[in-house]
Write a protein that holds these residues in place. Structure first.
Motif, PDB file in Angstrom:
ATOM      1  N   ASP A  63      -5.545  10.876   0.937  1.00 24.07           N
ATOM      2  CA  ASP A  63      -5.680  11.766  -0.209  1.00 24.07           C
ATOM      3  C   ASP A  63      -5.780  10.950  -1.494  1.00 24.07           C
ATOM      4  OD1 ASP A  63      -5.751  14.366  -1.444  1.00 24.07           O
ATOM      5  OD2 ASP A  63      -3.722  13.937  -2.146  1.00 24.07           O
ATOM      6  N   SER A  64      -5.013   9.880  -1.561  1.00 25.53           N
ATOM      7  CA  SER A  64      -5.110   8.880  -2.628  1.00 25.53           C
ATOM      8  C   SER A  64      -4.319   7.658  -2.175  1.00 25.53           C
ATOM      9  CB  SER A  64      -4.579   9.406  -3.962  1.00 25.53           C
ATOM     10  OG  SER A  64      -3.177   9.619  -3.896  1.00 25.53           O
ATOM     11  N   ARG A  65      -4.612   6.531  -2.801  1.00 21.06           N
ATOM     12  CA  ARG A  65      -3.934   5.300  -2.383  1.00 21.06           C
ATOM     13  C   ARG A  65      -3.794   4.352  -3.576  1.00 21.06           C
ATOM     14  NH1 ARG A  65      -6.472   1.229   2.100  1.00 21.06           N
ATOM     15  NH2 ARG A  65      -5.515   2.651   3.610  1.00 21.06           N
ATOM     16  N   THR A  66      -2.638   3.721  -3.647  1.00 23.48           N
ATOM     17  CA  THR A  66      -2.401   2.648  -4.618  1.00 23.48           C
ATOM     18  C   THR A  66      -2.170   1.358  -3.846  1.00 23.48           C
ATOM     19  OG1 THR A  66      -1.401   4.169  -6.209  1.00 23.48           O
ATOM     20  CG2 THR A  66      -0.974   1.819  -6.511  1.00 23.48           C
ATOM     21  N   THR A  67      -2.927   0.322  -4.198  1.00 23.84           N
ATOM     22  CA  THR A  67      -2.818  -0.981  -3.525  1.00 23.84           C
ATOM     23  C   THR A  67      -2.509  -2.038  -4.565  1.00 23.84           C
ATOM     24  OG1 THR A  67      -4.457  -0.305  -1.880  1.00 23.84           O
ATOM     25  CG2 THR A  67      -3.946  -2.650  -2.026  1.00 23.84           C
TER      26      THR A  67
ATOM     27  N   ILE B 182       0.851  -1.188   0.000  1.00 27.00           N
ATOM     28  CA  ILE B 182       0.000   0.000   0.000  1.00 27.00           C
ATOM     29  C   ILE B 182       0.887   1.238   0.000  1.00 27.00           C
ATOM     30  CG2 ILE B 182      -1.692   1.343   1.311  1.00 27.00           C
ATOM     31  CD1 ILE B 182      -2.762  -1.248   2.456  1.00 27.00           C
ATOM     32  N   ASN B 183       0.585   2.151  -0.905  1.00 27.44           N
ATOM     33  CA  ASN B 183       1.232   3.459  -0.901  1.00 27.44           C
ATOM     34  C   ASN B 183       0.126   4.516  -0.798  1.00 27.44           C
ATOM     35  OD1 ASN B 183       3.487   5.314  -1.196  1.00 27.44           O
ATOM     36  ND2 ASN B 183       2.586   5.819  -3.172  1.00 27.44           N
ATOM     37  N   GLN B 184       0.024   5.138   0.373  1.00 27.79           N
ATOM     38  CA  GLN B 184      -1.064   6.082   0.650  1.00 27.79           C
ATOM     39  C   GLN B 184      -0.516   7.497   0.779  1.00 27.79           C
ATOM     40  OE1 GLN B 184      -4.074   4.847   3.510  1.00 27.79           O
ATOM     41  NE2 GLN B 184      -4.059   6.886   4.452  1.00 27.79           N
TER      42      GLN B 184
ATOM     43  N   VAL C  67      -5.799 -11.183   8.611  1.00 23.28           N
ATOM     44  CA  VAL C  67      -6.088 -10.104   7.671  1.00 23.28           C
ATOM     45  C   VAL C  67      -5.175  -8.894   7.832  1.00 23.28           C
ATOM     46  CG1 VAL C  67      -8.502 -10.763   7.365  1.00 23.28           C
ATOM     47  CG2 VAL C  67      -7.880  -9.194   9.215  1.00 23.28           C
ATOM     48  N   LYS C  68      -4.553  -8.731   9.005  1.00 25.40           N
ATOM     49  CA  LYS C  68      -3.731  -7.539   9.218  1.00 25.40           C
ATOM     50  C   LYS C  68      -2.423  -7.895   9.902  1.00 25.40           C
ATOM     51  CE  LYS C  68      -3.738  -2.869  11.215  1.00 25.40           C
ATOM     52  NZ  LYS C  68      -4.481  -1.861  12.008  1.00 25.40           N
ATOM     53  N   ASP C  69      -1.331  -7.374   9.347  1.00 27.58           N
ATOM     54  CA  ASP C  69       0.003  -7.473   9.927  1.00 27.58           C
ATOM     55  C   ASP C  69       0.899  -6.580   9.075  1.00 27.58           C
ATOM     56  OD1 ASP C  69       0.655  -8.877   7.582  1.00 27.58           O
ATOM     57  OD2 ASP C  69       0.321 -10.817   8.518  1.00 27.58           O
ATOM     58  N   GLY C  70       2.192  -6.730   9.171  1.00 23.64           N
ATOM     59  CA  GLY C  70       3.080  -6.044   8.246  1.00 23.64           C
ATOM     60  C   GLY C  70       3.942  -4.970   8.869  1.00 23.64           C
ATOM     61  N   TYR C  71       4.695  -4.332   7.994  1.00 22.90           N
ATOM     62  CA  TYR C  71       5.662  -3.310   8.385  1.00 22.90           C
ATOM     63  C   TYR C  71       5.285  -1.989   7.716  1.00 22.90           C
ATOM     64  CZ  TYR C  71      10.202  -1.315   9.617  1.00 22.90           C
ATOM     65  OH  TYR C  71      11.204  -0.538  10.156  1.00 22.90           O
ATOM     66  N   ASN C  72       5.316  -0.885   8.493  1.00 23.61           N
ATOM     67  CA  ASN C  72       4.886   0.421   8.001  1.00 23.61           C
ATOM     68  C   ASN C  72       6.055   1.396   7.957  1.00 23.61           C
ATOM     69  OD1 ASN C  72       2.367  -0.760   8.276  1.00 23.61           O
ATOM     70  ND2 ASN C  72       1.901   0.263  10.195  1.00 23.61           N
ATOM     71  N   THR C  73       6.041   2.257   6.954  1.00 22.75           N
ATOM     72  CA  THR C  73       6.939   3.413   6.910  1.00 22.75           C
ATOM     73  C   THR C  73       6.084   4.658   6.698  1.00 22.75           C
ATOM     74  OG1 THR C  73       7.300   3.276   4.512  1.00 22.75           O
ATOM     75  CG2 THR C  73       8.776   1.994   5.924  1.00 22.75           C
ATOM     76  N   LEU C  74       6.312   5.671   7.530  1.00 23.60           N
ATOM     77  CA  LEU C  74       5.508   6.893   7.502  1.00 23.60           C
ATOM     78  C   LEU C  74       6.439   8.099   7.373  1.00 23.60           C
ATOM     79  CD1 LEU C  74       2.724   8.316   7.920  1.00 23.60           C
ATOM     80  CD2 LEU C  74       3.226   8.274  10.379  1.00 23.60           C
ATOM     81  N   GLN C  75       6.196   8.911   6.345  1.00 22.98           N
ATOM     82  CA  GLN C  75       6.982  10.117   6.122  1.00 22.98           C
ATOM     83  C   GLN C  75       6.032  11.316   6.017  1.00 22.98           C
ATOM     84  OE1 GLN C  75       8.645   6.532   4.896  1.00 22.98           O
ATOM     85  NE2 GLN C  75       7.244   7.536   3.507  1.00 22.98           N
ATOM     86  N   THR C  76       6.137  12.265   6.932  1.00 19.02           N
ATOM     87  CA  THR C  76       5.301  13.465   6.902  1.00 19.02           C
ATOM     88  C   THR C  76       6.138  14.689   7.276  1.00 19.02           C
ATOM     89  OG1 THR C  76       4.625  13.318   9.227  1.00 19.02           O
ATOM     90  CG2 THR C  76       3.288  12.117   7.605  1.00 19.02           C
ATOM     91  N   ARG C  77       5.650  15.847   6.873  1.00 19.55           N
ATOM     92  CA  ARG C  77       6.343  17.088   7.210  1.00 19.55           C
ATOM     93  C   ARG C  77       6.209  17.420   8.698  1.00 19.55           C
ATOM     94  NH1 ARG C  77       4.672  21.165   2.210  1.00 19.55           N
ATOM     95  NH2 ARG C  77       5.754  19.991   0.560  1.00 19.55           N
ATOM     96  N   GLY C  78       5.083  17.010   9.280  1.00 19.12           N
ATOM     97  CA  GLY C  78       4.836  17.382  10.667  1.00 19.12           C
ATOM     98  C   GLY C  78       5.621  16.593  11.686  1.00 19.12           C
ATOM     99  N   ILE C  79       5.785  15.282  11.486  1.00 22.46           N
ATOM    100  CA  ILE C  79       6.434  14.436  12.502  1.00 22.46           C
ATOM    101  C   ILE C  79       7.659  13.710  11.969  1.00 22.46           C
ATOM    102  CG2 ILE C  79       4.275  14.107  13.752  1.00 22.46           C
ATOM    103  CD1 ILE C  79       4.072  11.327  12.517  1.00 22.46           C
TER     104      ILE C  79
ATOM    105  N   GLY D 131       0.489  17.059   8.238  1.00 23.01           N
ATOM    106  CA  GLY D 131       0.824  17.763   7.006  1.00 23.01           C
ATOM    107  C   GLY D 131       0.970  16.793   5.851  1.00 23.01           C
ATOM    108  N   ALA D 132       1.555  17.253   4.771  1.00 26.30           N
ATOM    109  CA  ALA D 132       1.736  16.405   3.588  1.00 26.30           C
ATOM    110  C   ALA D 132       2.684  15.253   3.899  1.00 26.30           C
ATOM    111  CB  ALA D 132       2.263  17.238   2.423  1.00 26.30           C
ATOM    112  N   GLY D 133       2.405  14.107   3.298  1.00 34.33           N
ATOM    113  CA  GLY D 133       3.270  12.960   3.521  1.00 34.33           C
ATOM    114  C   GLY D 133       2.755  11.721   2.826  1.00 34.33           C
ATOM    115  N   ASP D 134       3.292  10.579   3.204  1.00 31.48           N
ATOM    116  CA  ASP D 134       2.840   9.310   2.613  1.00 31.48           C
ATOM    117  C   ASP D 134       3.110   8.175   3.583  1.00 31.48           C
ATOM    118  OD1 ASP D 134       5.645   8.128   1.820  1.00 31.48           O
ATOM    119  OD2 ASP D 134       5.611  10.168   1.009  1.00 31.48           O
ATOM    120  N   LEU D 135       2.357   7.107   3.399  1.00 29.00           N
ATOM    121  CA  LEU D 135       2.440   5.901   4.239  1.00 29.00           C
ATOM    122  C   LEU D 135       2.594   4.691   3.330  1.00 29.00           C
ATOM    123  CD1 LEU D 135       1.994   4.255   6.944  1.00 29.00           C
ATOM    124  CD2 LEU D 135      -0.454   4.305   6.347  1.00 29.00           C
ATOM    125  N   GLN D 136       3.568   3.853   3.647  1.00 31.03           N
ATOM    126  CA  GLN D 136       3.726   2.583   2.926  1.00 31.03           C
ATOM    127  C   GLN D 136       3.517   1.415   3.891  1.00 31.03           C
ATOM    128  OE1 GLN D 136       6.434   4.983   2.503  1.00 31.03           O
ATOM    129  NE2 GLN D 136       5.187   5.761   0.800  1.00 31.03           N
TER     130      GLN D 136
END
Length: 376
Positions: free
Chosen positions: A365-369, A145-147, A181-193, A157-162
Motif C-alpha cells: 500500500d506504501s513503503r518507506t525504505t 523497510i516499513n511496508q 542482496v537479500k537476508d535479514g529479520y522480518n516482523t509482520l503484523q496483520t489483522r488476519g494472521i 487484511g490491514a497490517g505492516d511489514l518491517q
C-alpha cells in the motif's frame, strides 16, 4: 784622461749596438692590446635571459614543448588525476576512502577497493534487492523497510511489514564482484494472521561489468543471483526450492544526474510453490548540493506464470513470493522519491517513500525504505 773617455764611450756604443741588433725587430704593442689579452672572458648577464638559440639542445626541446593540458574540473570542484582509478575525466572524483575513519576498522574489506571512477552515482534505494547497481563495489549496507499493507488485502487484511537487513558487496576487481542482496529479520503484523517474526531467505550472486566506459560514464553489467530457501515460513519465506535470477543493469551519467536501470527474470526451482516473474527498476539521481542528491525511482513486476501454493490473485512483490495460483499476467507498478546524503566519500544515508501507480497493489500500500551505506 781623454784617452780613457774615448775608450769608455766606444765600449758603451759597441754594447748597445750588439743588444739592439741581436734579435729580429718586432712590431711594438700598445698598452690597450696588452691588457685586452690579460682580461678574462665576460660573465653571462644575470638580467638578460638566454634566447632559445643559445640554450642547449635539451633546453630548446623544453622551451618549444607545449604545456600539458590540465584535467578539467570535477562537478564538485576537485581535480581528476585520480590515483585509485588511473583515469582523467571530469566526472571522476579523486578523494579516497581513507578520509573515512570507519574504513580503517574493517581492514579486510579495504583490500578490495570499489571502482572509484564512477563515484558520483547513487545506489538505488526503493527496490534494494533487485535494483542492482552496475558498478563493481565493496560496501556494507544496512537496510530498513516499513511496508504498509492495504486493508482490502485477502486473508491478511490491514497490517505492516518491517525488514531489518544487511547487504554486502566485495569488488574482486574493477569488473567482477560478489554480492549478497537479500537476508535479514522480518516482523509482520496483520489483522488476519496476527503478529509473526522470522528470518528472510538469503540471496547471493555474482556481478560482472561487461562494458566500462569511464570517459562517457557508461556501465553495462550482468550477473546471476541465487536465493536459497532457508527463511521462516511464518513470514512467507522458505517456501519452494530456491529461485535463480539472471539480470542486466546499466548506468549512465546524463548531464549532472545519473540513470540506473535493471531488469531480470525470477525462475523458481519449484514452479508449483513460487510464481515466475519479470522485474524492472529505473533510478535517477540528481545533485542538489555537493553532498545532497534527489532521487526518483520506478519499479515494476510482471508475473509470467502462477504457482499453485495459495488460491489467491495477489503476490508478494520483491520481498515475498507467495506462489499464488491466479497471478499470471498481473502487473504492479510503483513510484518512489527520496534523497541521498553523503557524509563523506565512504558514508551515505538515503531514504525513499514508495506508493503504487497501478490499480493493483498486492501487498504494497506504501513503503518507506532507509539505507546506511559504508563504501570502501
Amino acid at each position: 784622461m781623454r784617452f780613457a773617455l774615448v775608450f769608455y764611450s766606444t765600449l758603451v756604443i759597441h754594447i748597445c749596438g750588439s743588444a739592439i741588433f741581436a734579435e729580429e725587430p718586432a712590431a711594438p704593442k700598445s698598452i690597450e692590446e696588452v691588457f685586452r689579452e690579460l682580461e678574462p672572458a665576460p660573465a653571462p648577464s644575470l638580467t638578460d635571459p638566454a634566447t632559445p638559440a643559445q640554450l642547449p639542445l635539451e633546453s630548446q626541446v623544453e622551451a618549444i614543448t607545449a604545456p600539458t593540458a590540465q584535467p578539467a574540473a570535477c562537478p564538485g570542484g576537485t581535480g581528476c588525476n585520480c590515483g585509485t582509478c588511473n583515469c582523467q575525466t571530469p566526472v571522476c572524483s579523486c578523494e579516497s576512502c581513507q578520509t573515512c575513519t570507519l574504513c580503517d576498522r574493517i581492514p579486510l574489506l579495504n583490500r578490495f577497493p570499489s571502482d572509484r571512477c564512477f563515484e558520483d552515482f547513487v545506489m538505488p534505494v526503493s527496490n534494494p534487492v533487485w535494483s542492482i547497481d552496475p558498478r563493481s563495489l565493496t560496501y556494507v549496507r544496512g537496510i530498513f523497510i516499513n511496508q504498509m499493507i492495504d486493508s482490502q488485502t485477502p486473508v491478511l487484511g490491514a497490517g505492516d511489514l518491517q525488514v531489518y537487513a544487511l547487504q554486502l558487496g566485495v569488488a574482486l576487481n574493477e569488473r567482477l564482484s560478489v554480492i549478497a542482496v537479500k537476508d535479514g529479520y522480518n516482523t509482520l503484523q496483520t489483522r488476519g494472521i496476527g503478529n509473526r517474526t522470522g528470518w528472510s531467505d538469503i540471496g547471493l550472486g555474482l556481478k560482472y561489468v561487461l562494458v566500462r566506459d569511464v570517459e562517457n560514464q557508461f556501465l553495462l553489467s550482468g550477473g546471476l543471483i541465487y536465493e536459497a530457501t532457508n527463511g521462516s515460513s511464518r513470514v512467507f519465506q522458505g517456501n519452494g526450492d530456491s529461485v535463480w535470477t539472471p539480470y542486466l543493469s546499466i548506468g549512465k551519467q546524463i548531464g549532472c544526474g545519473h540513470l540506473i536501470a535493471s531488469t531480470g527474470y525470477h525462475v523458481p526451482g519449484d514452479t508449483a510453490e513460487e510464481s515466475q516473474s519479470i522485474y524492472y527498476s529505473v533510478h535517477y539521481d540528481h545533485p542538489v548540493t555537493s553532498k545532497l542528491s534527489a532521487l526518483a525511482e520506478l519499479n515494476g513486476i510482471v508475473y509470467t506464470k502462477s504457482g499453485q501454493a495459495l488460491p489467491l490473485n495477489i503476490e508478494g512483490g520483491d520481498w515475498i513470493n507467495l506462489g499464488s495460483s491466479s497471478v499470471a499476467g498481473n502487473n504492479v507498478l510503483t513510484f518512489a522519491f527520496g534523497a541521498d546524503y553523503r557524509f563523506n566519500k565512504c558514508l551515505s544515508f538515503a531514504a525513499a517513500w514508495e506508493f503504487p501507480l497501478s490499480n493493483r497493489k498486492d501487498l504494497l500500500d506504501s513503503r518507506t525504505t532507509a539505507t546506511l551505506t559504508l563504501m570502501f
